[in-house]
Scaffold this motif. Structure first.
Motif, mmCIF file in Angstrom:
data_model
loop_
_atom_site.group_PDB
_atom_site.id
_atom_site.type_symbol
_atom_site.label_atom_id
_atom_site.label_comp_id
_atom_site.label_asym_id
_atom_site.label_seq_id
_atom_site.Cartn_x
_atom_site.Cartn_y
_atom_site.Cartn_z
ATOM 1 N N PRO A 18 0.807 -1.226 0.000
ATOM 2 C CA PRO A 18 0.000 0.000 0.000
ATOM 3 C C PRO A 18 0.839 1.275 0.000
ATOM 4 C CG PRO A 18 -0.232 -1.189 2.088
ATOM 5 C CD PRO A 18 0.460 -2.100 1.143
ATOM 6 N N ARG A 22 0.530 4.126 -3.041
ATOM 7 C CA ARG A 22 0.413 5.574 -2.848
ATOM 8 C C ARG A 22 1.387 6.300 -3.771
ATOM 9 N NH1 ARG A 22 -3.600 8.009 -0.121
ATOM 10 N NH2 ARG A 22 -2.142 9.728 0.153
ATOM 11 N N MET A 118 -3.335 0.018 7.520
ATOM 12 C CA MET A 118 -4.378 1.032 7.312
ATOM 13 C C MET A 118 -3.752 2.393 7.045
ATOM 14 S SD MET A 118 -7.159 -0.125 10.214
ATOM 15 C CE MET A 118 -5.888 -0.234 11.482
ATOM 16 N N GLY A 119 -2.745 2.750 7.850
ATOM 17 C CA GLY A 119 -2.064 4.026 7.638
ATOM 18 C C GLY A 119 -1.317 4.055 6.324
ATOM 19 N N ALA A 121 -2.229 2.488 3.610
ATOM 20 C CA ALA A 121 -3.206 2.573 2.526
ATOM 21 C C ALA A 121 -3.723 3.989 2.329
ATOM 22 C CB ALA A 121 -4.368 1.620 2.797
ATOM 23 N N ASP A 122 -3.926 4.721 3.415
ATOM 24 C CA ASP A 122 -4.505 6.069 3.264
ATOM 25 C C ASP A 122 -3.474 7.187 3.380
ATOM 26 O OD1 ASP A 122 -4.016 6.380 5.995
ATOM 27 O OD2 ASP A 122 -6.116 6.260 6.587
ATOM 28 N N GLY A 123 -2.198 6.828 3.471
ATOM 29 C CA GLY A 123 -1.148 7.836 3.496
ATOM 30 C C GLY A 123 -1.022 8.566 4.812
ATOM 31 N N SER A 124 -1.514 7.974 5.898
ATOM 32 C CA SER A 124 -1.482 8.651 7.200
ATOM 33 C C SER A 124 -0.378 8.142 8.114
ATOM 34 C CB SER A 124 -2.841 8.508 7.894
ATOM 35 O OG SER A 124 -3.119 7.139 8.179
ATOM 36 N N ALA A 148 1.611 11.114 6.714
ATOM 37 C CA ALA A 148 1.044 12.397 7.121
ATOM 38 C C ALA A 148 1.884 13.063 8.195
ATOM 39 C CB ALA A 148 -0.382 12.193 7.640
#
Length: 272
Positions: A18, A22, A118-119, A121-124, A148
């Motif tokens: 992931p 990104r 999870m982080g 996957a969403d770039g956090s 992030a």
């Protein structure tokens, strides 16, 4: 218009894939990927990445190589294929001495991550980076896509040390949770409901991170703002720990972490 940043990514596992996805979706990134498994490579190629076929070919085509492999041995194997002038970014959590060892004659950043799949996957993700300023600047465009919270923790090795300190909190806290669950179960409580309460209140208070604002662990002067805050925290903590230990004794539950925490809380906060 500036030229794209040429980035290689080696290691397309649960977190690496992931992270690489990104990068593949980001404007201004020319992504090259490699993994020993063909399926994630094919997925990244479908997302727009290039797959050179070997680590050496990948490293020869890029300016920055990000590595998210299993262990120190695999990191060393990748590093051996990376030219000295290319920035090697180690996202794997490795032994504290490994980044400095690999930095001999190379441009190395140790940049472990926190936030899980999870982080990623969403770039956090939080990315904790150790290394020289010029190497950090070269890798920063890629790091900002994947995380992030990107923190330059200091010289090479500092990112790994910060990750290990962060994860000490994580896994000691997990162990404390297992202790609390045993106590709650013996008391006839719903463990899922307790978990809901813990997540709810930690989201409000910040959890263990709520006390991490001082720049030192030295004793606190009586006129310091934090002296009053932590005096209150200690009073509440000692009361509640004492009551929890008493309940554990009544129910016959072993709570060694709670017993260790009771005499250490105030001193650890810098009060005595």
């Amino acid at each position: 218009m500036s030229a794209p940043v040429r980035v290689g990514f080696v290691g397309l596992g649960n977190i690496g894939k992931p992270m690489a996805l990104r990068l593949a979706a980001a404007p201004g990134i020319d992504l090259h990927v490699h993994d020993v498994a063909s399926e994630p490579v094919a997925e990244l190629v479908a997302a727009g990445a290039t797959a050179p076929g070997s680590v050496a070919a990948l490293a020869a085509a890029v300016d920055v190589v990000c590595v998210m492999v299993r262990d120190d041995e695999q990191v060393r194997a990748v590093a051996a294929e990376v030219p000295a002038e290319t920035v090697l970014v180690i996202h794997s959590t490795v032994a504290p001495g490994t980044p400095a060892e690999l930095a001999e004659g190379r441009r190395v950043l140790d940049a472990p991550v926190s936030g899980g799949p999870m982080g990623a996957a969403d770039g956090s993700l939080a990315i904790m980076v150790g290394g020289a300023e010029d190497a950090f600047a070269a890798a920063r465009p890629a790091l900002d896509v994947m995380g992030a919270k990107v923190v330059h923790a200091g010289p090479v090795g500092a990112g790994t040390r910060m990750k290990l300190a962060r994860n000490l909190i994580h896994f000691v806290a997990f162990t404390a949770v297992t202790e609390a669950q045993r106590l709650a179960e013996a008391a006839g409580l719903d463990l899922v409901a307790l978990g809901d309460v813990v997540r709810h209140t930690d989201a409000i208070t910040g959890g263990p991170g709520a006390i991490m604002y001082r720049e030192t662990t030295a004793p606190i002067a009586p006129d310091d703002f934090w002296h009053g805050v932590f005096t209150h925290v200690t009073a509440l903590g000692e009361k509640d720990l004492g009551l929890a230990i008493a309940l554990a004794d009544e129910l016959g539950v072993d709570v060694p972490l709670a017993r260790e925490a009771l005499p250490r809380l105030g001193k650890g906060l810098g009060l005595r």
